[in-house]
Design a protein around this motif. Structure first.
Motif, PDB file in Angstrom:
ATOM      1  N   ASP A   2      -0.439 -28.999  26.194  1.00  0.00           N
ATOM      2  CA  ASP A   2      -1.184 -28.439  27.321  1.00  0.00           C
ATOM      3  C   ASP A   2      -1.494 -26.972  27.030  1.00  0.00           C
ATOM      4  O   ASP A   2      -0.696 -26.087  27.332  1.00  0.00           O
ATOM      5  CB  ASP A   2      -0.370 -28.576  28.606  1.00  0.00           C
ATOM      6  CG  ASP A   2      -1.090 -28.020  29.824  1.00  0.00           C
ATOM      7  OD1 ASP A   2      -2.270 -27.603  29.705  1.00  0.00           O
ATOM      8  OD2 ASP A   2      -0.469 -27.988  30.906  1.00  0.00           O
ATOM      9  N   GLU A  16      -3.819 -25.332  28.434  1.00  0.00           N
ATOM     10  CA  GLU A  16      -4.378 -24.742  29.651  1.00  0.00           C
ATOM     11  C   GLU A  16      -3.288 -24.252  30.605  1.00  0.00           C
ATOM     12  O   GLU A  16      -3.595 -23.698  31.659  1.00  0.00           O
ATOM     13  CB  GLU A  16      -5.272 -25.770  30.373  1.00  0.00           C
ATOM     14  CG  GLU A  16      -6.425 -26.293  29.526  1.00  0.00           C
ATOM     15  CD  GLU A  16      -7.405 -25.194  29.146  1.00  0.00           C
ATOM     16  OE1 GLU A  16      -7.671 -24.308  29.981  1.00  0.00           O
ATOM     17  OE2 GLU A  16      -7.896 -25.224  28.001  1.00  0.00           O
ATOM     18  N   HIS A  17      -2.042 -24.452  30.254  1.00  0.00           N
ATOM     19  CA  HIS A  17      -0.939 -24.069  31.139  1.00  0.00           C
ATOM     20  C   HIS A  17      -0.996 -22.562  31.406  1.00  0.00           C
ATOM     21  O   HIS A  17      -1.275 -21.771  30.497  1.00  0.00           O
ATOM     22  CB  HIS A  17       0.402 -24.455  30.503  1.00  0.00           C
ATOM     23  CG  HIS A  17       1.547 -24.331  31.455  1.00  0.00           C
ATOM     24  ND1 HIS A  17       2.179 -23.139  31.721  1.00  0.00           N
ATOM     25  CD2 HIS A  17       2.156 -25.268  32.233  1.00  0.00           C
ATOM     26  CE1 HIS A  17       3.134 -23.327  32.603  1.00  0.00           C
ATOM     27  NE2 HIS A  17       3.150 -24.622  32.930  1.00  0.00           N
ATOM     28  N   HIS A  56      -2.036 -18.259  29.398  1.00  0.00           N
ATOM     29  CA  HIS A  56      -3.225 -17.464  29.734  1.00  0.00           C
ATOM     30  C   HIS A  56      -3.169 -16.110  29.027  1.00  0.00           C
ATOM     31  O   HIS A  56      -2.159 -15.427  29.022  1.00  0.00           O
ATOM     32  CB  HIS A  56      -3.338 -17.266  31.239  1.00  0.00           C
ATOM     33  CG  HIS A  56      -3.804 -18.499  31.939  1.00  0.00           C
ATOM     34  ND1 HIS A  56      -3.993 -18.554  33.290  1.00  0.00           N
ATOM     35  CD2 HIS A  56      -4.137 -19.740  31.488  1.00  0.00           C
ATOM     36  CE1 HIS A  56      -4.390 -19.757  33.642  1.00  0.00           C
ATOM     37  NE2 HIS A  56      -4.476 -20.497  32.563  1.00  0.00           N
ATOM     38  N   ILE A  94      -5.578 -18.793  21.151  1.00  0.00           N
ATOM     39  CA  ILE A  94      -5.385 -20.236  21.009  1.00  0.00           C
ATOM     40  C   ILE A  94      -5.914 -20.637  19.636  1.00  0.00           C
ATOM     41  O   ILE A  94      -7.076 -20.387  19.307  1.00  0.00           O
ATOM     42  CB  ILE A  94      -6.112 -21.027  22.125  1.00  0.00           C
ATOM     43  CG1 ILE A  94      -5.637 -20.580  23.508  1.00  0.00           C
ATOM     44  CG2 ILE A  94      -5.924 -22.526  21.919  1.00  0.00           C
ATOM     45  CD1 ILE A  94      -4.168 -20.835  23.808  1.00  0.00           C
TER      46      ILE A  94
END
Length: 179
Positions: free
Chosen positions: A148, A150-151, A155, A159
Motif C-alpha cells: 500500500d 498510498e498509506h 505521504h 516512491i
C-alpha cells in the motif's frame, strides 16, 4: 608494519565482487538492462528457474518481457560467502526479493527468500558473473497484493519506480544511474 600484499588483494577482490552483487540488485530493480548486461561475461550462464536456463545474454534479452508485469522489484542481499582462487571465485549469496506483479485479477506479491549460487571470473582486470543460479528456499504469496504505497504514513516520501522514472536517477550524481 606494512600491509600484507596478498591480504590486501584478497580484500580488494572481495569488495569488487560485493559491488558486482549489489549492482546486480540495482539493475534488476530499476529494470536497467544495459547495466545488467555489463555485469556478465559474454559467455556467462544464468539459471533463473522457468524464466531462463542458458546464456545470460539470452536471459537479459528476455528481461523486458519478463519484467513488464512487475510493478515492484526489490532485491536485498544479506549473507555473502565468497571463496577466491586467483582469477576465479565462487559465492553463495542469500537474498530476499519482493515482486509485485500485475495479474489478471489484480496485483499480487511474491516474497522470495533464497540464494544465488555464483561463479565469478576476473577477466581483463574486472570481476563479472560467469554463472549465476537462483535457489528458492521459501516463498510467501499474497493475492491480492498487500503493498500500500498510498498509506498516509508514506505521504511526502519518494516512491520507487522501475526504470529512469525512479527518483534515484534525479537524486544521485555519483552512483551512475542508467549507466
Amino acid at each position: 608494519m606494512s600491509p600484507d600484499p596478498a591480504a590486501l588483494q584478497d580484500l580488494i577482490d572481495r569488495e569488487a565482487i560485493r559491488q558486482l552483487i549489489t549492482t546486480y540488485c540495482n539493475a534488476a530493480d530499476r529494470h536497467d538492462h544495459v547495466k545488467m548486461r555489463s555485469l556478465y561475461h559474454e559467455d556467462a550462464i544464468d539459471e533463473h528457474g522457468h524464466m531462463s536456463k542458458g546464456p545470460a545474454m539470452d536471459f537479459i534479452d528476455k528481461l523486458p518481457e519478463i519484467q513488464a508485469p512487475m510493478e515492484i522489484l526489490h532485491h536485498n542481499v544479506t549473507t555473502i560467502n565468497i571463496a577466491l582462487d586467483g582469477d576465479r571465485a565462487e559465492g553463495e549469496v542469500y537474498l530476499i526479493a519482493l515482486h509485485r506483479v500485475k495479474g489478471a485479477d489484480g496485483p499480487f506479491d511474491v516474497l522470495v527468500g533464497g540464494r544465488y549460487f555464483d561463479k565469478y571470473e576476473r577477466r581483463d582486470g574486472r570481476w563479472k558473473f560467469a554463472h549465476r543460479a537462483i535457489v528458492a528456499d521459501w516463498a510467501n504469496i499474497h493475492s491480492p497484493s498487500i503493498v500500500d504505497l498510498e498509506h498516509p504514513f508514506l505521504h511526502g516520501a519518494y516512491i520507487g519506480k522501475p526504470g529512469p522514472e525512479d527518483p534515484s536517477y534525479a537524486f544521485f550524481g555519483l552512483l551512475g544511474r542508467g549507466a
